[in-house]
Write an enzyme that holds these catalytic residues in place. Structure first.
Site, PDB file in Angstrom:
ATOM      1  N   LYS A 149       0.843  -1.209   0.000  1.00  0.00           N
ATOM      2  CA  LYS A 149       0.000   0.000   0.000  1.00  0.00           C
ATOM      3  C   LYS A 149       0.873   1.252   0.000  1.00  0.00           C
ATOM      4  O   LYS A 149       0.597   2.215  -0.710  1.00  0.00           O
ATOM      5  CB  LYS A 149      -0.951  -0.022   1.206  1.00  0.00           C
ATOM      6  CG  LYS A 149      -2.058  -1.052   1.023  1.00  0.00           C
ATOM      7  CD  LYS A 149      -2.833  -1.350   2.286  1.00  0.00           C
ATOM      8  CE  LYS A 149      -3.768  -2.529   2.024  1.00  0.00           C
ATOM      9  NZ  LYS A 149      -4.451  -3.017   3.216  1.00  0.00           N
ATOM     10  N   ASP A 194     -11.352   2.360   3.506  1.00  0.00           N
ATOM     11  CA  ASP A 194     -11.749   0.966   3.272  1.00  0.00           C
ATOM     12  C   ASP A 194     -13.246   0.867   3.004  1.00  0.00           C
ATOM     13  O   ASP A 194     -13.723  -0.149   2.494  1.00  0.00           O
ATOM     14  CB  ASP A 194     -11.435   0.112   4.512  1.00  0.00           C
ATOM     15  CG  ASP A 194     -10.114  -0.632   4.371  1.00  0.00           C
ATOM     16  OD1 ASP A 194      -9.679  -0.836   3.225  1.00  0.00           O
ATOM     17  OD2 ASP A 194      -9.543  -1.004   5.407  1.00  0.00           O
ATOM     18  N   GLN A 211      -4.854  -1.902   9.722  1.00  0.00           N
ATOM     19  CA  GLN A 211      -4.706  -3.237   9.133  1.00  0.00           C
ATOM     20  C   GLN A 211      -5.273  -4.290  10.097  1.00  0.00           C
ATOM     21  O   GLN A 211      -4.953  -4.281  11.287  1.00  0.00           O
ATOM     22  CB  GLN A 211      -3.213  -3.485   8.872  1.00  0.00           C
ATOM     23  CG  GLN A 211      -2.911  -4.664   7.997  1.00  0.00           C
ATOM     24  CD  GLN A 211      -3.353  -4.470   6.545  1.00  0.00           C
ATOM     25  OE1 GLN A 211      -3.154  -3.426   5.948  1.00  0.00           O
ATOM     26  NE2 GLN A 211      -3.971  -5.496   5.993  1.00  0.00           N
TER      27      GLN A 211
END
Ligand code: NAD
Length: 306
Positions: A53, A120, A97
């Protein structure tokens, strides 16, 4: 032969677009879009994902930062960090995460991220916005699925779409996006009766079950478009190497109109969509002052999100 939908090429094109948007923002005097990734503990797979990422941010010109916290970080400390990032005007996307260590309430932590920085797209406010068709941030993999479909379908109206799998992160948001595109959508799952016949009528099949080669050739109508989201790692006994299997029997579905491969289909889209979401969030946050009222404008009863 079915048309191959090349996820790498579509993802690269999306990255180019995202980079151009970042450049335009800088030229217009806006703050460079910024993504912050929080990693708690030493999970090996998570470390790999975080590295990917950060690298993707560099490719499109998004500024990135990492907070690596020890596995014994308290929930209170993690929530305090997120609160600080929610109020930091240089941070437009916050990604925590998962999996988090067992002593931390993952749901609580993910819901503490400001919905406007929830790149997200998992926050209940964004889920609500998606299901009511009122904007918000769309989860990355479902957004990637739609962009891949748009690369081969001009008009979705009235198309018969079947989604295999009803998870909150893939199946349900994909179904909502297809409904918004005016498809007739059937959502199926492990207990669905007669899945092969349901698929046989479909113009679009999105397979997100995690069941290797579930969708057989004779389930697929000639000309249908197939997006294979599934990824299952299996050991190839002949070579002793790990193999990635999708949910679709790719070789026997070549009478489809178009199909994604695994790997190289949906996979590359997910991170490209994360970058696009970060730029979308950065633009929205800088277009207006963020207040609590703005965040909840579509939901007058805020108590449900407390
Ligand atoms: P999940 O386990 O949360 O949900 C799976 C869904 O599929 C469930 O609703 C279940 O009822 C249904 N299902 C399982 N077996 C089935 C069967 N035999 N017939 C019909 N339905 C069945 O999984 P998920 O998180 O939604 O992920 C699904 C797959 O997509 C996995 O293989 C995952 O690795 C993959 N995935 C890929 C990406 C990507 O970036 N490419 C991102 C997310 C998930």
């Amino acid at each position: 032969m079915a048309q191959l939908i090349d996820g790498k090429a579509v993802a690269n094109a999306l990255d180019e677009k995202t980079k151009a948007q970042v450049d335009e923002m800088i030229e217009a005097g806006m703050v460079r879009p910024g993504l912050t990734v929080i990693l708690v503990g030493e999970d090996g797979a998570s470390q790999v994902y975080v590295r990917r990422k950060i690298k993707a941010c560099q490719k499109v010109g998004i500024s990135s930062s990492e907070h690596r916290l020890p596995a014994d970080t308290s929930q209170a400390d993690l929530l305090a960090l997120i609160e600080k990032l929610n109020n930091d005007p240089t941070v437009h996307g916050i990604l925590c995460q998962v999996p988090l260590p067992a002593h931390i309430d993952t749901r609580l932590v993910l819901r503490s991220i400001s919905p406007d920085k929830d790149v997200d797209g998992f926050h209940p406010v964004n889920v609500g916005r998606l299901s009511t068709g009122t904007g918000g941030i769309v989860p990355c993999t479902p957004l990637g699925v739609m962009i891949l479909l748009q690369s081969v379908i001009d008009d979705f109206k009235g198309k018969d779409a079947v989604v295999i799998g009803k998870s909150n992160i893939v199946g349900k948001p994909v179904a909502n996006l297809l409904l918004d595109a005016e498809c007739t959508v059937t959502v199926t799952h492990i207990y669905t009766q007669g899945l092969p016949d349901i698929c046989r009528k479909a113009d679009i099949i999105v397979a997100a079950a995690g069941a290797p080669r579930l969708v057989k050739g004779d389930w697929v109508k000639p000309g249908a478009v197939i997006i294979d989201v599934g990824i299952t790692r299996v050991l190839d006994e002949a070579t002793g190497k790990e193999q990635l299997l999708g949910d679709v029997d790719f070789d026997n579905c070549q009478h489809a109109g178009a199909i994604t491969p695994v790997p190289g289909g949906v996979g590359p889209m997910t991170i490209a969509c994360l970058m696009a979401n970060t730029v979308q969030a950065a633009k929205a946050l800088q277009a207006r002052p963020a207040t609590a009222d703005d965040l909840y404008e579509d939901a007058p009863d805020r108590s449900m999100f407390a």
